[in-house]
Design a protein around this motif. Structure first.
Motif, PDB file in Angstrom:
ATOM      1  N   VAL A  69      -8.310   7.136   0.015  1.00 23.97           N
ATOM      2  CA  VAL A  69      -6.874   6.867   0.114  1.00 23.97           C
ATOM      3  C   VAL A  69      -6.500   5.778  -0.882  1.00 23.97           C
ATOM      4  CG1 VAL A  69      -6.742   7.540   2.545  1.00 23.97           C
ATOM      5  CG2 VAL A  69      -7.227   5.159   1.935  1.00 23.97           C
ATOM      6  N   LEU A  70      -5.203   5.808  -1.240  1.00 28.17           N
ATOM      7  CA  LEU A  70      -4.634   4.753  -2.077  1.00 28.17           C
ATOM      8  C   LEU A  70      -3.847   3.817  -1.158  1.00 28.17           C
ATOM      9  CD1 LEU A  70      -3.889   3.605  -4.935  1.00 28.17           C
ATOM     10  CD2 LEU A  70      -1.896   5.101  -4.860  1.00 28.17           C
ATOM     11  N   TYR A  71      -4.135   2.530  -1.241  1.00 27.00           N
ATOM     12  CA  TYR A  71      -3.450   1.594  -0.334  1.00 27.00           C
ATOM     13  C   TYR A  71      -2.792   0.488  -1.133  1.00 27.00           C
ATOM     14  CZ  TYR A  71      -7.141  -1.824  -1.181  1.00 27.00           C
ATOM     15  OH  TYR A  71      -7.978  -2.723  -1.778  1.00 27.00           O
ATOM     16  N   SER A  72      -1.786  -0.091  -0.501  1.00 27.21           N
ATOM     17  CA  SER A  72      -1.136  -1.301  -1.034  1.00 27.21           C
ATOM     18  C   SER A  72      -0.830  -2.201   0.167  1.00 27.21           C
ATOM     19  CB  SER A  72       0.153  -0.965  -1.793  1.00 27.21           C
ATOM     20  OG  SER A  72       0.764  -2.144  -2.272  1.00 27.21           O
ATOM     21  N   THR A  73      -1.429  -3.390   0.185  1.00 34.91           N
ATOM     22  CA  THR A  73      -1.234  -4.351   1.277  1.00 34.91           C
ATOM     23  C   THR A  73      -0.432  -5.531   0.753  1.00 34.91           C
ATOM     24  OG1 THR A  73      -3.373  -3.681   2.193  1.00 34.91           O
ATOM     25  CG2 THR A  73      -2.398  -5.723   3.038  1.00 34.91           C
ATOM     26  N   GLN A  74       0.748  -5.740   1.355  1.00 32.49           N
ATOM     27  CA  GLN A  74       1.671  -6.784   0.880  1.00 32.49           C
ATOM     28  C   GLN A  74       1.925  -7.804   1.989  1.00 32.49           C
ATOM     29  OE1 GLN A  74       2.780  -6.900  -2.242  1.00 32.49           O
ATOM     30  NE2 GLN A  74       1.759  -4.927  -2.773  1.00 32.49           N
ATOM     31  N   PRO A  75       2.013  -9.076   1.611  1.00 31.24           N
ATOM     32  CA  PRO A  75       2.306 -10.115   2.622  1.00 31.24           C
ATOM     33  C   PRO A  75       3.779 -10.088   3.024  1.00 31.24           C
ATOM     34  CG  PRO A  75       2.145 -11.103   0.450  1.00 31.24           C
ATOM     35  CD  PRO A  75       1.800  -9.668   0.282  1.00 31.24           C
ATOM     36  N   GLY A  76       4.058 -10.355   4.296  1.00 31.63           N
ATOM     37  CA  GLY A  76       5.429 -10.519   4.758  1.00 31.63           C
ATOM     38  C   GLY A  76       5.730 -12.012   4.835  1.00 31.63           C
ATOM     39  N   SER A  77       6.368 -12.545   3.824  1.00 30.70           N
ATOM     40  CA  SER A  77       6.521 -14.004   3.725  1.00 30.70           C
ATOM     41  C   SER A  77       7.907 -14.358   3.260  1.00 30.70           C
ATOM     42  CB  SER A  77       5.488 -14.573   2.731  1.00 30.70           C
ATOM     43  OG  SER A  77       5.686 -14.018   1.437  1.00 30.70           O
ATOM     44  N   SER A  78       8.286 -15.586   3.596  1.00 29.72           N
ATOM     45  CA  SER A  78       9.507 -16.203   3.078  1.00 29.72           C
ATOM     46  C   SER A  78       9.074 -17.480   2.398  1.00 29.72           C
ATOM     47  CB  SER A  78      10.509 -16.480   4.213  1.00 29.72           C
ATOM     48  OG  SER A  78      10.954 -15.277   4.789  1.00 29.72           O
ATOM     49  N   GLY A  79       9.088 -17.479   1.089  1.00 29.01           N
ATOM     50  CA  GLY A  79       8.562 -18.635   0.388  1.00 29.01           C
ATOM     51  C   GLY A  79       7.069 -18.719   0.587  1.00 29.01           C
TER      52      GLY A  79
END
Length: 478
Positions: free
Chosen positions: A128-138
């Motif tokens: 599989v192709l994955y993309s993991t992104q942080p959920g952040s404010s600043g």
């Protein structure tokens, strides 16, 4: 040559297509993979921002709806975790809510505000192709989102492209093959007509000249030059054959008259000159036989006959019976051995002349008290074996040359008998060889083509001159 030209054209076309389509396919595959990766990364970033706001506002219950709407429209799987790596929501995934994923590398990196994108193998063993992104404010990390898609979504498109390229190449090659075949046939048409004309010329006369009106200019010029050369060669051959035939025919009468005049001189000559007169008459007789042999060769070369089924056993028995009395005068025994040969292919009258010439040659060198053997062997082969002095290997190689005689020959041969035999054998589609006989002497081996049992039932056997007597005049020596 048509096949070679066609293979050359197709090989060149295949090389060009491969040099164009293979790089195109690789570029497309890389482009599709790159675009798909950027799309997944962009969507994961957008979803991470949406889920970060819901987590910040405490709307945890809305997370499944947010990621579920996306995965329902675009496919794939989405997982949202909090800042501790605990799964808050999952869509299209077997991972349950509350599972701790903080130990996984991409989740741990995202919780450190480090997004990652790549490929990996999921729990089902699929890539599989994955993309993991942080959920952040600043700098505040409230969670992370992992978006995954099966790589088959892009590889299927790449495979479809390769299939389309292969089909296009096949269609192009088929069109090129059709054009190349037409072009190759056009180029080689003069060569085909030239080949047929060459075969006809080799058989004796060219009836269909090569086509000099089609094809490339060089081949048209070649066909025209060949036609001119063949015509000139045919004229020379006709003139040579006509001269040999006419000269031989015209010489027969003067030679006969000369012999009679020499014989008439005998009563008026001194007895001491009688030996020289006999030698002179013998040479005149030999010259007459030579003229007769030349006339026979000229007739054979000018006649285009077709082999017919001939009963070898019947011809052999007839000729052996006719030669027995002549052989008995020299105290030579004629023996016929071997199994039944059946019918063979031979031009009309050829077998009679072949046997007569070979037997006459053998009798001239056979000492009294010996046996001349005519043997039939499988194949179909006819062997004429004498017990004479034989020939050396060098002499056997030259024995079929016209007018050639062995250096130690004391008989009155003309050197035309074996050339006549070879011409008759070759015209009948056979082969003749000379070998040293076991125990001394010479063995002449004639190989002829057998007639199939159901072929040529109407073939008749007949002699060359319509007579049943041995052709003593035509039986010239080696």
């Amino acid at each position: 040559m048509t096949r070679r030209l066609l293979v050359s054209y197709l090989g060149l076309a295949l090389l060009v297509l491969a040099s164009l389509e293979i790089p195109l396919g690789y570029l497309y595959a890389r482009g599709e993979t790159s675009r798909f990766s950027r799309t997944v990364e962009r969507d994961a970033t957008m979803l991470a921002e949406v889920t970060e706001e819901d987590i910040e506002e405490g709307k945890i219950a809305e997370l499944p709806t947010a990621i579920g709407d996306y995965t329902a429209r675009n496919g794939g799987q989405a997982i949202v975790v909090d800042r501790n790596g605990i799964v808050l929501a999952a869509s299209g995934s077997t991972v349950r809510t509350g599972t701790d994923l903080s130990a996984e590398a991409d989740i741990a990196a995202a919780l450190r505000n480090q997004p990652t994108t790549g490929t990996r193998t999921d729990t089902g063993g699929d890539e599989v192709l994955y993309s993991t992104q942080p959920g952040s404010s600043g700098t505040t990390i409230r969670g992370a989102l992992r978006l995954t898609y099966p790589t088959t979504m892009v590889t299927d498109r790449v495979h479809r492209l390769w299939l389309a390229l292969a089909l296009a190449a096949a269609c192009i090659l088929a069109a090129i093959a059709l054009v190349a075949f037409t072009l190759a046939r056009w180029i080689t048409r003069p060569l085909r007509t030239l080949q047929r004309a060459t075969t006809q010329l080799a058989d004796g006369r060219m009836t269909n000249p090569p086509d000099a009106t089609t094809g490339p200019p060089e081949l048209r010029e070649l066909a025209a030059s060949f036609t001119h050369t063949a015509a000139r060669l045919q004229q020379l051959l006709d003139a040579q054959q006509a001269f040999a035939g006419e000269a031989s025919h015209q010489l027969k009468t003067p030679l006969t008259a000369l012999r009679l005049r020499l014989e008439n001189f005998e009563p008026y000559l001194d007895p001491r000159a009688h030996a020289s007169l006999d030698e002179t008459i013998g040479e005149v007789e030999r010259l007459g036989r030579m003229v007769h042999g030349l006339l026979a060769l000229a007739r054979l070369e000018n006649s285009a006959t077709t082999p017919e089924p001939t009963d070898l056993d019947a011809v052999l028995a007839e000729r052996a019976a006719m030669w027995e009395s002549l052989a008995a005068e020299q105290y030579v025994t004629v023996a016929v051995t071997g199994t039944t040969a059946g019918r063979v292919w031979a031009i009309p009258g050829a077998l009679e002349q072949i046997i007569d010439n070979l037997v006459a040659n053998a009798l001239r060198v056979s000492p009294p008290g010996t046996t001349l053997t005519l043997t039939r062997a499988p194949g179909v082969e006819l062997h004429v074996i004498d017990q004479g002095p034989g020939m050396s290997e060098a002499e056997r190689e030259r024995a079929f040359d016209r007018f050639w005689r062995a250096s130690d020959s004391h008989h009155d041969g003309t050197g035309l008998g074996l050339p006549i035999v070879r011409h008759l054998v070759h015209a009948s589609g056979g082969e003749i060889t000379l070998n040293a006989a076991v125990g001394g002497g010479l063995e002449a081996c004639v190989r002829l083509k057998p007639v199939p049992p159901a072929s040529g039932s109407s073939g008749r056997r007949r002699t060359a001159n319509g007579s049943s007597r041995p052709a003593r005049a035509a039986a010239t020596t080696r």
